[in-house]
Design a protein around this motif. Sequence first.
Motif, PDB file in Angstrom:
ATOM      1  N   GLY B  61       0.851  -1.179   0.000  1.00  0.00           N
ATOM      2  CA  GLY B  61       0.000   0.000   0.000  1.00  0.00           C
ATOM      3  C   GLY B  61       0.887   1.228   0.000  1.00  0.00           C
ATOM      4  N   GLU B  62       0.298   2.364  -0.385  1.00  0.00           N
ATOM      5  CA  GLU B  62       1.099   3.580  -0.485  1.00  0.00           C
ATOM      6  C   GLU B  62       1.511   4.063   0.899  1.00  0.00           C
ATOM      7  N   SER B  63       2.420   5.003   0.914  1.00  0.00           N
ATOM      8  CA  SER B  63       2.888   5.588   2.158  1.00  0.00           C
ATOM      9  C   SER B  63       1.703   6.210   2.906  1.00  0.00           C
ATOM     10  N   GLY B  64       1.596   5.965   4.201  1.00  0.00           N
ATOM     11  CA  GLY B  64       0.521   6.534   5.009  1.00  0.00           C
ATOM     12  C   GLY B  64      -0.736   5.687   5.046  1.00  0.00           C
ATOM     13  N   SER B  65      -0.724   4.530   4.391  1.00  0.00           N
ATOM     14  CA  SER B  65      -1.942   3.711   4.341  1.00  0.00           C
ATOM     15  C   SER B  65      -2.186   2.944   5.639  1.00  0.00           C
ATOM     16  N   MET B 247      -3.494  -2.309   1.290  1.00  0.00           N
ATOM     17  CA  MET B 247      -4.103  -1.305   2.171  1.00  0.00           C
ATOM     18  C   MET B 247      -4.158   0.051   1.496  1.00  0.00           C
ATOM     19  N   LYS B 248      -5.230   0.791   1.826  1.00  0.00           N
ATOM     20  CA  LYS B 248      -5.329   2.178   1.383  1.00  0.00           C
ATOM     21  C   LYS B 248      -6.131   2.948   2.421  1.00  0.00           C
ATOM     22  N   ASN B 249      -5.625   4.110   2.791  1.00  0.00           N
ATOM     23  CA  ASN B 249      -6.301   4.974   3.762  1.00  0.00           C
ATOM     24  C   ASN B 249      -6.819   4.210   4.983  1.00  0.00           C
TER      25      ASN B 249
END
Lengths: 227, 278
Positions: B61-65, B247-249
């Motif tokens: 998942g992106e950074s911060g997810s 994962m996201k948000n």
Amino acid sequence: MPILSVQNLTKTYFVHEQERLVSTFKNLSFEVCAGESVVLSGPSGVGKSSILNCIYRTCLSDTGKILFTQRDQDQVDLIQLPDAGMLALRKSGDIGFVTQFLHSLPRKSSLEVVAQPLLKQGWKKEEALDAAADQLKLFMLRESLWNLSPSTFSGGERQRVNLARGMILQPRLLLLDEPTASLDQATSVKVMEHIMEVIKTQKMAVLSIFHDIDMIENFSDKVITVS
Amino acid sequence: MANKVLEVNNVKKVYGSECPDCLQSTGPEHASNICPSCGSIVALGGVSFDLHANECLGIVGESGSGKSTLVKSLYFDQSVTSGKAWFTDQQGERIDLFAQHAAQQRWLRNNRLGMVYQNPHIGLNFDFTVGGNIAERLLMGGSRNYAKIRSSVQSYLEKVEIPLARMDDMPADFSGGMQQRVQIAKALVTKPSLLFLDEVTTGLDLSVQARILDLILQLRYDLDVAMIVVTHDLGVVRLLADRTIVMKNGQVVEGGLTDQVLHDPQHKYTQRLISSEL
Ligand SMILES: Nc1ncnc2c1ncn2[C@@H]1O[C@H](COP(=O)(O)OP(=O)(O)OP(=O)(O)O)[C@@H](O)[C@H]1O
Ligand SMILES: Nc1ncnc2c1ncn2[C@@H]1O[C@H](COP(=O)(O)OP(=O)(O)O)[C@@H](O)[C@H]1O
Ligand SMILES: [Mg+2]
Ligand SMILES: [Mg+2]
Ligand SMILES: [Zn+2]
């Protein structure tokens, strides 16, 4: 009872970015028995690879059944099987898949790459490497390449490493996606003759895709035309 | 079918004063983890997954997810807001992770769980020698037999391919790749049943990355350990993970066998993640 019985299988892809539905085959049914070589044929893009991917769960199916007969003769529907069950069938060598791509690390030698399925099963390293050497011999990979990583190999050499790895467990159901695409005619024939011999002696069920008409004619017991 | 090592159920982590809108107003469909009503950060908005014995699960998942928040919570580096995580150890004891008090948490960290951090300064004590770092963990786990500790330390340094001659050197004198390998030895020396790896190859040279991934792959075959591998690099999960969740948000958008997630991603976000990387 066939090893594999595909019933009314349908697969569509949805590409969100373009909001586009890509349909492939619809209501496809066929069977593969032990000791049988079945070939999928049809024009490019019709969904032949997608069929193999649905069976191996590298893609998800929409509807239908993929019945696989296990060693104890019980049938399971691979579509309904939980991920852990599918992983177990892959690891045990019940179902094997050889694609055109080989992902390997620059530090892994061909012998290690081929031995990997045995190492995953907990084999002793020396025994696994011996078995891998036998396979590489059968697939006619030059011995001087055995200790090198396939990441630097030619397409044909890499493909033979890939086949040796796929055959090392002698899976009960083997899926082959254009296994000879990067090989010259003479090598293709030798490789397939070897595979056919194992299919017959070990009673493996094999489902493959070939583009070459001669290969289809010479190495299939049955052809399924996909449309 | 294999036993479950970990069952994570609806885990939430909110930074800030939670309001009734927090969960409904954040997540992938809102493309944000910040609650518009109260401004809290919903780092985890109800995450669930399972892990089987000997399995390697990838979390991408992106950074911060929320990837690090998730594994740090499971390793007791931080607390959660709500949710359950059941851990079953080698003896078959089923443990409610988030109900453990501090001493029990320490015991689990020292005897049952292991963590390798992206930043070796968190995973290693730079005031101790490399051998001392590994020995310290055995001491914390209660070992007092010094001959045994010494031989364990040596055997794990060998496993991660660190020359024994360098055992008494300080971590600061090691390269980044070597520091990560020492962290791996330190995490595994207690024979944990569950190992967390959080971006352990991020920022290293490609050849150094390959060596570490190769090592982790080898250790997976040799040791009885389940792993959770957190990364934003799809190549890492392709190589290591049996299954992967995306994962996201703060939420899991999809999960499945790793090659299926990479080849036939179902969620809009995963399709974008993969097409942007390959
Ligand atoms: N992951 C995917 N997402 C979207 N569409 C896909 C995906 N994989 C395959 N397709 C599409 O599905 C269709 C069938 O593809 P598939 O690879 O199964 O064809 P094939 O019969 O094996 O073709 P070839 O003979 O060229 O190998 C094609 O239109 C292809 O573009
Ligand atoms: N201590 C903290 N206080 C407030 N917000 C935090 C804290 N730690 C992490 N966050 C926020 O939680 C979210 C998830 O972070 P993190 O788990 O580190 O993401 P990832 O590891 O997936 O990159 C991010 O929005 C991050 O800014
Ligand atoms: Mg194809
Ligand atoms: Mg992180
Ligand atoms: Zn809120």
